[in-house]
Design an enzyme around this catalytic site. Structure first.
Site, PDB file in Angstrom:
ATOM      1  N   THR A  45       3.822  -8.790  -1.769  1.00  0.00           N
ATOM      2  CA  THR A  45       3.440  -8.750  -0.414  1.00  0.00           C
ATOM      3  C   THR A  45       2.426  -7.051  -0.414  1.00  0.00           C
ATOM      4  O   THR A  45       2.759  -6.290  -1.577  1.00  0.00           O
ATOM      5  CB  THR A  45       4.849  -8.295   0.519  1.00  0.00           C
ATOM      6  OG1 THR A  45       5.428  -7.308  -0.332  1.00  0.00           O
ATOM      7  CG2 THR A  45       5.671  -9.578   0.513  1.00  0.00           C
ATOM      8  N   VAL A  88       1.966  -4.348   1.460  1.00  0.00           N
ATOM      9  CA  VAL A  88       2.374  -2.929   1.647  1.00  0.00           C
ATOM     10  C   VAL A  88       3.478  -2.560   0.378  1.00  0.00           C
ATOM     11  O   VAL A  88       3.225  -1.342  -0.170  1.00  0.00           O
ATOM     12  CB  VAL A  88       3.404  -2.548   3.030  1.00  0.00           C
ATOM     13  CG1 VAL A  88       3.757  -1.047   2.995  1.00  0.00           C
ATOM     14  CG2 VAL A  88       2.427  -3.026   4.099  1.00  0.00           C
ATOM     15  N   CYS A  89       4.185  -3.094   0.102  1.00  0.00           N
ATOM     16  CA  CYS A  89       5.030  -3.007  -1.371  1.00  0.00           C
ATOM     17  C   CYS A  89       4.287  -2.927  -2.669  1.00  0.00           C
ATOM     18  O   CYS A  89       4.432  -1.997  -3.562  1.00  0.00           O
ATOM     19  CB  CYS A  89       6.048  -4.324  -1.629  1.00  0.00           C
ATOM     20  SG  CYS A  89       6.975  -4.376  -0.204  1.00  0.00           S
ATOM     21  N   THR A  90       3.223  -3.668  -2.515  1.00  0.00           N
ATOM     22  CA  THR A  90       2.387  -3.579  -3.791  1.00  0.00           C
ATOM     23  C   THR A  90       1.779  -2.032  -3.887  1.00  0.00           C
ATOM     24  O   THR A  90       1.765  -1.446  -4.958  1.00  0.00           O
ATOM     25  CB  THR A  90       1.080  -4.482  -3.733  1.00  0.00           C
ATOM     26  OG1 THR A  90       1.702  -5.749  -3.903  1.00  0.00           O
ATOM     27  CG2 THR A  90       0.066  -4.495  -4.792  1.00  0.00           C
ATOM     28  N   MET A 119       4.555   0.479  -4.805  1.00  0.00           N
ATOM     29  CA  MET A 119       5.228   0.417  -6.136  1.00  0.00           C
ATOM     30  C   MET A 119       4.047   0.938  -7.174  1.00  0.00           C
ATOM     31  O   MET A 119       4.132   1.555  -8.215  1.00  0.00           O
ATOM     32  CB  MET A 119       5.492  -0.972  -6.550  1.00  0.00           C
ATOM     33  CG  MET A 119       6.414  -1.550  -5.811  1.00  0.00           C
ATOM     34  SD  MET A 119       8.173  -0.644  -5.758  1.00  0.00           S
ATOM     35  CE  MET A 119       8.820  -1.443  -7.146  1.00  0.00           C
TER      36      MET A 119
END
Length: 210
Positions: free
Chosen positions: A42, A44-46, A49
């Site tokens: 996804t 935003v998560c990329t 992280m």
């Protein structure tokens, strides 16, 4: 019941991208930045992280270990990590928990049904070397975290522990700090021989950066 500041962070044993860990054993002697993300692959998560990986030297300088979590599998985490590294120009090395059965997410109240009944919101727990929860923050799924603030609060907690002080609004590392009202002027003079500025009887600033 929701976890609160001062509570002992619950222990668990779980599979991660770095193998199975027992949380308290893994975290022994370290601060921990424990955070959840809604799902692998996804956008935003990329970015989040990737930013955590980019900041590895900053976390290491603070003796703080990042630990991610989502309800995806280890295999999905490992595959997605390749995308994170490629698009965010980094090398992600911290463990990511594979909480497929959502036991840890539920233990730490990371699933908010109004957002999603299966995916975690963006929860943050700053945990000290004694496994005590020192700070919690929760972001909605659509809003990426502010990592400058995450590092700032770790600095504030650590300098507070070291000197027995509090930090004022928008404090940054190197700024003056506040002497708690529970410390008398006499005791403050002994504790801080460099002197302090008394604005009000309950508002006293001192420089502990030197």
């Amino acid at each position: 019941m929701a976890l609160r500041i001062g509570d002992t962070a619950p222990n668990f044993t779980i599979a991660t991208t770095a193998g199975e860990i027992n949380f308290h054993d893994w975290a022994k002697g370290k601060w921990v930045f424990f955070f959840s993300h809604p799902a692998d692959y996804t956008p935003v998560c990329t970015t989040e992280m990737g930013r955590t990986a980019q900041l590895a030297p900053e976390f290491e300088a603070r003796n703080c270990a990042p630990l991610g979590l989502s309800t995806d599998t280890v295999e999905e985490h490992l595959g997605w990590t390749k995308d994170v590294n490629a698009t965010q120009n980094t090398s992600l090395k911290f463990p990511i928990i594979a909480d497929v059965d959502r036991k840890i997410a539920e233990l730490y109240d990371m699933i908010h049904p109004s957002e999603s009944s299966t995916a975690t919101v963006r929860s943050i727990f700053i945990i000290d070397p004694e496994h005590k929860i020192r700070l919690t923050m929760t972001y909605p799924m659509a809003v990426g975290r502010n990592f400058d603030e995450i590092l700032r609060v770790i600095d504030a907690l650590q300098i507070g522990d070291k000197h027995g002080i509090a930090t004022p609004v928008e404090w940054q590392a190197g700024d003056k700090v506040i002497i708690p009202p529970t410390v008398s002027n006499a005791d403050a003079s002994q504790k801080f021989p460099q002197g302090f500025d008394e604005i009000l009887p309950y508002l006293r600033y001192v420089d502990v950066s030197k």
